[in-house]
Write a protein that holds these residues in place. Structure first.
Motif, PDB file in Angstrom:
ATOM      1  N   GLY A  90      -7.084  11.226  15.537  1.00 38.15           N
ATOM      2  CA  GLY A  90      -7.505   9.857  15.296  1.00 38.15           C
ATOM      3  C   GLY A  90      -8.123   9.617  13.932  1.00 38.15           C
ATOM      4  N   HIS A  91      -8.250  10.660  13.134  1.00 35.55           N
ATOM      5  CA  HIS A  91      -8.888  10.543  11.821  1.00 35.55           C
ATOM      6  C   HIS A  91      -7.929  10.754  10.666  1.00 35.55           C
ATOM      7  CE1 HIS A  91     -12.688  10.354  13.884  1.00 35.55           C
ATOM      8  NE2 HIS A  91     -12.348  11.424  14.558  1.00 35.55           N
ATOM      9  N   GLY A  92      -6.744  11.272  10.927  1.00 33.95           N
ATOM     10  CA  GLY A  92      -5.858  11.520   9.801  1.00 33.95           C
ATOM     11  C   GLY A  92      -4.474  11.946  10.209  1.00 33.95           C
ATOM     12  N   SER A  93      -3.627  11.953   9.217  1.00 35.02           N
ATOM     13  CA  SER A  93      -2.235  12.334   9.376  1.00 35.02           C
ATOM     14  C   SER A  93      -1.848  13.154   8.160  1.00 35.02           C
ATOM     15  CB  SER A  93      -1.358  11.078   9.475  1.00 35.02           C
ATOM     16  OG  SER A  93      -1.767  10.265  10.556  1.00 35.02           O
ATOM     17  N   VAL A  94      -0.633  13.636   8.164  1.00 39.42           N
ATOM     18  CA  VAL A  94      -0.125  14.402   7.031  1.00 39.42           C
ATOM     19  C   VAL A  94       1.311  13.959   6.775  1.00 39.42           C
ATOM     20  CG1 VAL A  94       0.672  16.358   8.441  1.00 39.42           C
ATOM     21  CG2 VAL A  94       0.091  16.720   6.040  1.00 39.42           C
TER      22      VAL A  94
ATOM     23  N   THR B 188      -5.615   7.799   7.824  1.00 39.44           N
ATOM     24  CA  THR B 188      -5.122   6.836   8.806  1.00 39.44           C
ATOM     25  C   THR B 188      -6.201   6.504   9.831  1.00 39.44           C
ATOM     26  OG1 THR B 188      -4.083   8.677  10.012  1.00 39.44           O
ATOM     27  CG2 THR B 188      -2.678   7.422   8.521  1.00 39.44           C
ATOM     28  N   ASP B 189      -7.436   6.893   9.537  1.00 35.96           N
ATOM     29  CA  ASP B 189      -8.589   6.579  10.384  1.00 35.96           C
ATOM     30  C   ASP B 189      -8.974   5.119  10.157  1.00 35.96           C
ATOM     31  OD1 ASP B 189     -11.208   6.260  11.425  1.00 35.96           O
ATOM     32  OD2 ASP B 189     -11.665   8.369  11.066  1.00 35.96           O
TER      33      ASP B 189
END
Length: 137
Positions: free
Chosen positions: A12-16, A28-29
């Motif tokens: 829920g705080h990030g993507s790659v 993406t948070d």
């Protein structure tokens, strides 16, 4: 020519996002995070990379001496509907070239940039190219 990237949610705080052998962590948070770029910053990064790559492409073609280059960008976003309404930039080069030659470089960087040409159809892009140490006028 085709380009491909793959993006994946980590939590829920990030993507790659991955392309070739490169990997970039994405903010993406909804609350934001300081250690990754958000989508607008990534878009501006793509434009900055396009401009710097354009400079690299033009140096041998125009037989120019460019000892360094830096691009700074700023976007203005409206909330409703959410969209960018303007992008401004400043390209600063370290170069002994004449102002006429630097103007030629600037025109060519904008004219032949894939990202700059694509984005300019959606949002006004305005800026300057100046020599390092020169004052803005």
């Amino acid at each position: 020519m085709e380009y491909r990237v793959t993006a994946r949610r980590i939590d829920g705080h990030g993507s790659v996002v991955m392309a070739k052998e490169a990997e970039v962590v994405l903010d993406t948070d909804p609350a934001g995070r300081r250690d990754a770029m958000n989508p607008v910053e990534l878009l501006l990064s793509a434009l900055a990379a396009c401009m710097l790559k354009g400079i690299e492409r033009m140096i041998p073609m125009l037989k120019m001496q460019i000892d360094g280059a830096e691009v700074s960008l700023m976007a203005v976003r409206q909330d409703a509907p959410p969209k960018l309404v303007s992008i401004s930039y400043e390209i600063v080069v370290d170069s002994p070239e004449t102002e006429q030659r630097l103007n030629l470089l600037h025109r060519n960087v904008l004219k032949y940039g894939t990202i700059s040409n694509t984005l300019s159809l959606a949002v006004p892009i305005e800026g300057v190219l100046r020599r390092s140490g020169a004052s803005l006028s």
